[in-house]
Scaffold this active site. Structure first.
Site, PDB file in Angstrom:
ATOM      1  N   ASP A   1      31.993  13.350  70.853  1.00 34.25           N
ATOM      2  CA  ASP A   1      31.498  12.673  71.819  1.00 34.25           C
ATOM      3  C   ASP A   1      30.354  11.858  71.688  1.00 34.25           C
ATOM      4  O   ASP A   1      29.823  11.279  72.628  1.00 34.25           O
ATOM      5  CB  ASP A   1      31.210  13.707  72.992  1.00 34.25           C
ATOM      6  CG  ASP A   1      30.061  14.765  72.351  1.00 34.25           C
ATOM      7  OD1 ASP A   1      30.132  15.440  71.435  1.00 34.25           O
ATOM      8  OD2 ASP A   1      29.088  14.864  73.004  1.00 34.25           O
TER       9      ASP A   1
ATOM     10  N   ASP B   1      34.144  18.480  67.399  1.00 33.26           N
ATOM     11  CA  ASP B   1      32.790  18.811  67.923  1.00 33.26           C
ATOM     12  C   ASP B   1      32.572  20.017  68.779  1.00 33.26           C
ATOM     13  O   ASP B   1      33.663  20.285  69.382  1.00 33.26           O
ATOM     14  CB  ASP B   1      32.017  17.668  68.168  1.00 33.26           C
ATOM     15  CG  ASP B   1      30.683  17.768  68.721  1.00 33.26           C
ATOM     16  OD1 ASP B   1      29.711  18.187  67.846  1.00 33.26           O
ATOM     17  OD2 ASP B   1      30.295  17.411  69.878  1.00 33.26           O
TER      18      ASP B   1
ATOM     19  N   ASP C   1      29.340  21.202  71.219  1.00 33.51           N
ATOM     20  CA  ASP C   1      28.626  20.662  72.217  1.00 33.51           C
ATOM     21  C   ASP C   1      29.010  19.309  72.705  1.00 33.51           C
ATOM     22  O   ASP C   1      28.919  18.232  72.033  1.00 33.51           O
ATOM     23  CB  ASP C   1      27.110  20.803  71.680  1.00 33.51           C
ATOM     24  CG  ASP C   1      26.640  22.025  71.379  1.00 33.51           C
ATOM     25  OD1 ASP C   1      26.249  22.902  72.159  1.00 33.51           O
ATOM     26  OD2 ASP C   1      26.616  22.429  70.113  1.00 33.51           O
TER      27      ASP C   1
END
Length: 238
Positions: free
Chosen positions: A178, A16, A18
């Site tokens: 995250d 990922d 961001d």
């Protein structure tokens, strides 16, 4: 559960963007607030905007106006989205930064001859711009953005498309994220998913992430893939 090793074959690692590779919330917050000011609405604190990040810009705009309890017509929603993108285009990368150890970890993974990719809900042009700014673009074989395909995470399509494009089965890849949508997308795609304890979790507790394990930082990944690293050394010495 913190994972210290992973013995299954690994030929690719997907990330990922961001909240995993880059801390981008300050720029996103600034663009959101510029858009709100243009509509004479109160600005939002970064901590709140951070909890709204994760499902792409259209969802972000919906959530921002939900916070203000302001209903939007389809036309108003599109206008607000385009205005946000315009402001973000102007400031993207101004305050963003890689998390500690990220670049070194990616370089070490490349040295292990692993294929690397980014699978993000951020628009592709913004993702590429950020990766180039921090001299990371050349480390990735593929970048899939939220507008690359007809679906974005948590739909598994971006992850499946990435593995297929890299020529790597999902059983020989790892996904590092995250957030809840990272876990949901990876689980739906059938790929093992590990989460960092920092980042943007849509306001959910770390314990709510039903991932295969946690890694304290990306710097731990090369060591975690012990089986792959050892096998590569044996091939070179043979």
């Amino acid at each position: 559960m913190t994972i210290t090793s992973w013995t299954r074959p690994v030929n690719a690692v997907l990330f990922d963007l961001d909240g995993t590779l880059l801390h981008t919330a300050p720029d996103i917050t600034a663009a959101v607030n510029m858009m709100l000011k243009s509509r004479n609405l109160p600005v939002l604190p970064e901590a709140l905007v951070t909890n709204l990040i994760g499902r792409g810009s259209p969802a972000l705009i919906d959530r921002v106006f939900d916070v203000h309890d302001v209903p939007l017509s389809p036309g108003e929603r599109l206008d607000a989205l385009q205005l946000f993108q315009q402001f973000y285009e102007e400031i993207v990368g101004t305050c963003a930064r890689p998390y500690p150890g990220v670049v070194d970890a990616l370089e070490r993974l490349r040295d292990m001859d692993l294929k690397l990719a980014v699978v993000t809900n951020k628009y592709h042009r913004f993702a590429i711009r950020l990766l180039r700014q921090f001299h990371m673009a050349s480390l990735f074989d593929l970048v899939v953005g939220g507008d690359t395909l007809e679906a974005r995470k948590p739909n598994p399509l971006p992850i499946l498309h990435t593995c297929d494009s890299l020529g790597v089965p999902v059983t020989q890849a790892l996904y590092i994220g995250d957030s809840p949508i990272d876990v949901e997308a990876a689980k739906a795609a059938g790929i093992p998913v590990f989460c960092v304890p920092y980042g943007y979790r849509e306001g959910q507790a770390l314990s709510a992430l039903a991932c295969d394990g946690f890694i304290e930082s990306l710097a731990d990944i090369p060591t975690m893939i012990t089986g792959r690293h050892g096998a590569r050394r044996e091939q070179k010495s043979a």
